[in-house]
Design a protein around this motif. Structure first.
Motif, PDB file in Angstrom:
ATOM      1  N   ALA A  86       1.294  47.832  42.001  1.00 22.20           N
ATOM      2  CA  ALA A  86       2.526  48.020  42.774  1.00 22.20           C
ATOM      3  C   ALA A  86       3.658  48.152  41.771  1.00 22.20           C
ATOM      4  N   ASP A  87       4.313  49.298  41.752  1.00 27.28           N
ATOM      5  CA  ASP A  87       5.280  49.644  40.713  1.00 27.28           C
ATOM      6  C   ASP A  87       6.704  49.448  41.222  1.00 27.28           C
TER       7      ASP A  87
ATOM      8  N   VAL B 277      12.991  45.840  46.799  1.00 24.11           N
ATOM      9  CA  VAL B 277      11.864  46.050  45.898  1.00 24.11           C
ATOM     10  C   VAL B 277      10.884  44.887  45.980  1.00 24.11           C
ATOM     11  N   ARG B 278      11.385  43.672  45.975  1.00 26.66           N
ATOM     12  CA  ARG B 278      10.505  42.498  46.035  1.00 26.66           C
ATOM     13  C   ARG B 278       9.674  42.495  47.309  1.00 26.66           C
ATOM     14  N   ARG B 279      10.288  42.819  48.424  1.00 29.55           N
ATOM     15  CA  ARG B 279       9.532  42.853  49.686  1.00 29.55           C
ATOM     16  C   ARG B 279       8.441  43.912  49.644  1.00 29.55           C
ATOM     17  N   ALA B 280       8.763  45.073  49.116  1.00 29.82           N
ATOM     18  CA  ALA B 280       7.787  46.163  49.053  1.00 29.82           C
ATOM     19  C   ALA B 280       6.627  45.821  48.126  1.00 29.82           C
TER      20      ALA B 280
ATOM     21  N   ALA C 173       4.257  43.171  49.753  1.00 33.10           N
ATOM     22  CA  ALA C 173       3.455  43.757  50.829  1.00 33.10           C
ATOM     23  C   ALA C 173       2.325  44.608  50.258  1.00 33.10           C
ATOM     24  N   GLN C 174       2.629  45.403  49.233  1.00 30.20           N
ATOM     25  CA  GLN C 174       1.599  46.262  48.641  1.00 30.20           C
ATOM     26  C   GLN C 174       0.520  45.440  47.952  1.00 30.20           C
ATOM     27  N   CYS C 175       0.903  44.391  47.261  1.00 30.27           N
ATOM     28  CA  CYS C 175      -0.083  43.551  46.583  1.00 30.27           C
ATOM     29  C   CYS C 175      -0.965  42.808  47.579  1.00 30.27           C
TER      30      CYS C 175
END
Length: 213
Positions: free
Chosen positions: A31-32, A93-96, A99-101
């Motif tokens: 997750a970038d 960014v932190r939320r995204a 969620a992806q991880c």
């Protein structure tokens, strides 16, 4: 779902992308934060609307997208402007990333976060990151400062003053190394980098497995 997450960081032009490509080649979800940051201010997004409301329409290019070059020059010349931009982008960014991880297959995921050392200054008494309490381990991609400068000048076509400003706006090399559980030396050959990432992948799979027991 990957419950074990490794935070990957490094200074500008340290070669983080080379490292993340190697983790991805081993089947690891990365997750970038840079990608998440671009998505946070994409055309039509609420994040871009906040940026325009804060900085004005002159931060947009002719297509209505964020003019990243102009914004970069502005925030590196004005620390207060950089802080205002960060308050808009970083929470999104932190939320995204989380969620992806969490949605990632496999035993572990990697969250590539360029400004992780800066966030690491904010910890609770137990040493847990306020911004990223869900990271289990931190890996730092490390190169000497002179290598960073040379890569920046070649990669971005910028002058020395801007390159120095970009370095000064980030945590120091020593501050990044201070938070590292693992250090990836990216000043050598690509073969050497391959070997380091393969060894870390084996370590993280073992650690993730042990965490489940």
């Amino acid at each position: 779902m990957a419950d074990y997450v490794v935070g990957l960081t490094g200074g500008v032009a340290s070669g983080k992308s080379e490292v993340t490509r190697r983790f991805e080649a081993l089947g690891v979800t990365v997750a970038d934060a840079d990608i998440a940051a671009r998505q946070a201010v994409a055309i039509g997004s609420e994040g871009l609307a906040r940026v325009v409301a804060t900085f004005g329409n002159d931060v947009l290019d002719a297509s209505g997208a964020l003019d990243r070059a102009a914004m970069r020059r502005r925030i590196y010349a004005d620390p207060a402007a950089r802080k205002r931009l960060e308050t808009i982008i970083h929470p999104r960014v932190r939320r995204a990333l989380r969620a992806q991880c969490r949605a990632a297959p496999g035993p572990y995921a990697v969250a590539a976060i360029p400004l992780l050392a800066e966030a690491s200054r904010e910890r609770d008494r137990a040493g847990v990151l306020y911004a990223y309490p869900w990271l289990q381990r931190i890996a730092v991609v490390d190169v000497p400062v002179d290598v960073q400068v040379a890569r920046l000048l070649a990669r971005d076509g910028i002058d020395m003053a801007l390159a120095q400003g970009m370095l000064e706006a980030q945590a120091t090399r020593a501050q990044r190394l201070a938070i590292a559980d693992d250090v990836i030396d990216n000043s050598g050959t690509l073969d050497a980098l391959d070997a380091q990432v393969a060894a870390l992948d084996a370590r993280y799979r073992a650690l993730a497995g042990a965490a489940l027991r």
